[in-house]
Design a protein around this motif. Sequence first.
Motif, PDB file in Angstrom:
ATOM      1  N   GLU A  49     -61.198-147.672  77.763  1.00 34.28           N
ATOM      2  CA  GLU A  49     -60.919-146.569  76.837  1.00 34.28           C
ATOM      3  C   GLU A  49     -60.166-147.069  75.608  1.00 34.28           C
ATOM      4  O   GLU A  49     -60.336-146.546  74.511  1.00 34.28           O
ATOM      5  N   LEU A  50     -59.360-148.090  75.795  1.00 30.30           N
ATOM      6  CA  LEU A  50     -58.554-148.634  74.707  1.00 30.30           C
ATOM      7  C   LEU A  50     -59.384-149.467  73.731  1.00 30.30           C
ATOM      8  O   LEU A  50     -59.284-149.279  72.521  1.00 30.30           O
ATOM      9  N   ILE A  51     -60.217-150.383  74.268  1.00 29.29           N
ATOM     10  CA  ILE A  51     -60.899-151.335  73.381  1.00 29.29           C
ATOM     11  C   ILE A  51     -62.424-151.352  73.504  1.00 29.29           C
ATOM     12  O   ILE A  51     -63.076-152.125  72.814  1.00 29.29           O
ATOM     13  N   GLY A  52     -62.967-150.523  74.377  1.00 27.72           N
ATOM     14  CA  GLY A  52     -64.423-150.489  74.539  1.00 27.72           C
ATOM     15  C   GLY A  52     -64.849-151.009  75.898  1.00 27.72           C
ATOM     16  O   GLY A  52     -64.098-151.712  76.568  1.00 27.72           O
ATOM     17  N   VAL A  53     -66.073-150.661  76.288  1.00 28.05           N
ATOM     18  CA  VAL A  53     -66.551-150.974  77.635  1.00 28.05           C
ATOM     19  C   VAL A  53     -66.615-152.480  77.902  1.00 28.05           C
ATOM     20  O   VAL A  53     -65.983-152.979  78.836  1.00 28.05           O
ATOM     21  N   GLU A  54     -67.378-153.209  77.116  1.00 23.64           N
ATOM     22  CA  GLU A  54     -67.533-154.650  77.364  1.00 23.64           C
ATOM     23  C   GLU A  54     -66.255-155.433  77.090  1.00 23.64           C
ATOM     24  O   GLU A  54     -65.861-156.274  77.905  1.00 23.64           O
ATOM     25  N   PRO A  55     -65.573-155.192  75.955  1.00 25.85           N
ATOM     26  CA  PRO A  55     -64.316-155.909  75.741  1.00 25.85           C
ATOM     27  C   PRO A  55     -63.290-155.602  76.841  1.00 25.85           C
ATOM     28  O   PRO A  55     -62.565-156.494  77.293  1.00 25.85           O
ATOM     29  N   GLY A  56     -63.246-154.353  77.281  1.00 26.81           N
ATOM     30  CA  GLY A  56     -62.320-153.964  78.350  1.00 26.81           C
ATOM     31  C   GLY A  56     -62.645-154.669  79.653  1.00 26.81           C
ATOM     32  O   GLY A  56     -61.755-155.117  80.373  1.00 26.81           O
ATOM     33  N   ARG A  57     -63.946-154.793  79.945  1.00 23.71           N
ATOM     34  CA  ARG A  57     -64.372-155.500  81.163  1.00 23.71           C
ATOM     35  C   ARG A  57     -63.981-156.975  81.080  1.00 23.71           C
ATOM     36  O   ARG A  57     -63.497-157.562  82.057  1.00 23.71           O
ATOM     37  N   SER A  58     -64.183-157.593  79.931  1.00 21.57           N
ATOM     38  CA  SER A  58     -63.824-159.005  79.746  1.00 21.57           C
ATOM     39  C   SER A  58     -62.328-159.225  79.913  1.00 21.57           C
ATOM     40  O   SER A  58     -61.905-160.164  80.586  1.00 21.57           O
ATOM     41  N   LEU A  59     -61.546-158.358  79.304  1.00 20.59           N
ATOM     42  CA  LEU A  59     -60.095-158.486  79.391  1.00 20.59           C
ATOM     43  C   LEU A  59     -59.617-158.244  80.816  1.00 20.59           C
ATOM     44  O   LEU A  59     -58.784-158.994  81.335  1.00 20.59           O
ATOM     45  N   HIS A  60     -60.151-157.234  81.474  1.00 22.52           N
ATOM     46  CA  HIS A  60     -59.757-156.923  82.853  1.00 22.52           C
ATOM     47  C   HIS A  60     -60.086-158.091  83.781  1.00 22.52           C
ATOM     48  O   HIS A  60     -59.269-158.484  84.617  1.00 22.52           O
ATOM     49  N   ALA A  61     -61.272-158.670  83.633  1.00 21.26           N
ATOM     50  CA  ALA A  61     -61.668-159.816  84.465  1.00 21.26           C
ATOM     51  C   ALA A  61     -60.731-160.993  84.232  1.00 21.26           C
ATOM     52  O   ALA A  61     -60.305-161.655  85.181  1.00 21.26           O
ATOM     53  N   PHE A  62     -60.385-161.240  82.979  1.00 22.75           N
ATOM     54  CA  PHE A  62     -59.459-162.332  82.662  1.00 22.75           C
ATOM     55  C   PHE A  62     -58.106-162.091  83.308  1.00 22.75           C
ATOM     56  O   PHE A  62     -57.534-162.994  83.934  1.00 22.75           O
ATOM     57  N   ILE A  63     -57.586-160.887  83.178  1.00 22.55           N
ATOM     58  CA  ILE A  63     -56.282-160.554  83.760  1.00 22.55           C
ATOM     59  C   ILE A  63     -56.319-160.732  85.272  1.00 22.55           C
ATOM     60  O   ILE A  63     -55.427-161.356  85.860  1.00 22.55           O
ATOM     61  N   GLN A  64     -57.332-160.206  85.916  1.00 22.90           N
ATOM     62  CA  GLN A  64     -57.413-160.276  87.380  1.00 22.90           C
ATOM     63  C   GLN A  64     -57.600-161.706  87.873  1.00 22.90           C
ATOM     64  O   GLN A  64     -56.990-162.105  88.856  1.00 22.90           O
ATOM     65  N   ASN A  65     -58.428-162.481  87.196  1.00 27.05           N
ATOM     66  CA  ASN A  65     -58.733-163.840  87.646  1.00 27.05           C
ATOM     67  C   ASN A  65     -57.704-164.868  87.219  1.00 27.05           C
ATOM     68  O   ASN A  65     -57.344-165.738  88.003  1.00 27.05           O
ATOM     69  N   ASP A  66     -57.265-164.785  85.979  1.00 29.60           N
ATOM     70  CA  ASP A  66     -56.415-165.832  85.440  1.00 29.60           C
ATOM     71  C   ASP A  66     -54.930-165.506  85.429  1.00 29.60           C
ATOM     72  O   ASP A  66     -54.109-166.405  85.464  1.00 29.60           O
ATOM     73  N   VAL A  67     -54.575-164.244  85.363  1.00 27.46           N
ATOM     74  CA  VAL A  67     -53.152-163.870  85.333  1.00 27.46           C
ATOM     75  C   VAL A  67     -52.678-163.473  86.725  1.00 27.46           C
ATOM     76  O   VAL A  67     -51.793-164.106  87.283  1.00 27.46           O
ATOM     77  N   VAL A  68     -53.291-162.471  87.306  1.00 21.22           N
ATOM     78  CA  VAL A  68     -52.885-161.991  88.623  1.00 21.22           C
ATOM     79  C   VAL A  68     -53.185-163.052  89.682  1.00 21.22           C
ATOM     80  O   VAL A  68     -52.347-163.380  90.510  1.00 21.22           O
ATOM     81  N   GLY A  69     -54.376-163.630  89.634  1.00 22.58           N
ATOM     82  CA  GLY A  69     -54.759-164.651  90.607  1.00 22.58           C
ATOM     83  C   GLY A  69     -53.848-165.856  90.565  1.00 22.58           C
ATOM     84  O   GLY A  69     -53.433-166.381  91.593  1.00 22.58           O
ATOM     85  N   ARG A  70     -53.501-166.310  89.384  1.00 28.46           N
ATOM     86  CA  ARG A  70     -52.631-167.472  89.235  1.00 28.46           C
ATOM     87  C   ARG A  70     -51.220-167.182  89.727  1.00 28.46           C
ATOM     88  O   ARG A  70     -50.599-167.997  90.372  1.00 28.46           O
ATOM     89  N   SER A  71     -50.703-165.973  89.456  1.00 28.87           N
ATOM     90  CA  SER A  71     -49.337-165.657  89.890  1.00 28.87           C
ATOM     91  C   SER A  71     -49.265-165.493  91.409  1.00 28.87           C
ATOM     92  O   SER A  71     -48.249-165.771  92.018  1.00 28.87           O
ATOM     93  N   MET A  72     -50.358-165.079  92.035  1.00 28.50           N
ATOM     94  CA  MET A  72     -50.374-164.961  93.485  1.00 28.50           C
ATOM     95  C   MET A  72     -50.437-166.319  94.161  1.00 28.50           C
ATOM     96  O   MET A  72     -50.004-166.499  95.278  1.00 28.50           O
TER      97      MET A  72
END
Length: 75
Positions: A49-72
């Motif tokens: 909703e903030l940045i658009g469907v595809e950009p939002g999906r890209s950002l969410h995937a990055f956060i989940q894989n590279d930020v959240v995954g790395r901190s875990m």
Amino acid sequence: DNLGDWSSDVCSSDLRNLPGITTKNYRYVMSKVDNIEALCGMELKELQELIGVEPGRSLHAFIQNDVVGRSMDSP
């Protein structure tokens, strides 16, 4: 300009390096989200909703894989 806790140039530079964040939308994101921590805590639908469907999906995937995954993986 209401930029919340996005006060340093380093933060805005880091923000622009994230997938889905562009030179055209980074200031809008900074005006709508308090800080990078809040951005990383957003759900997929909120990001889309903030940045658009595809950009939002890209950002969410990055956060989940590279930020959240790395901190875990950290001890």
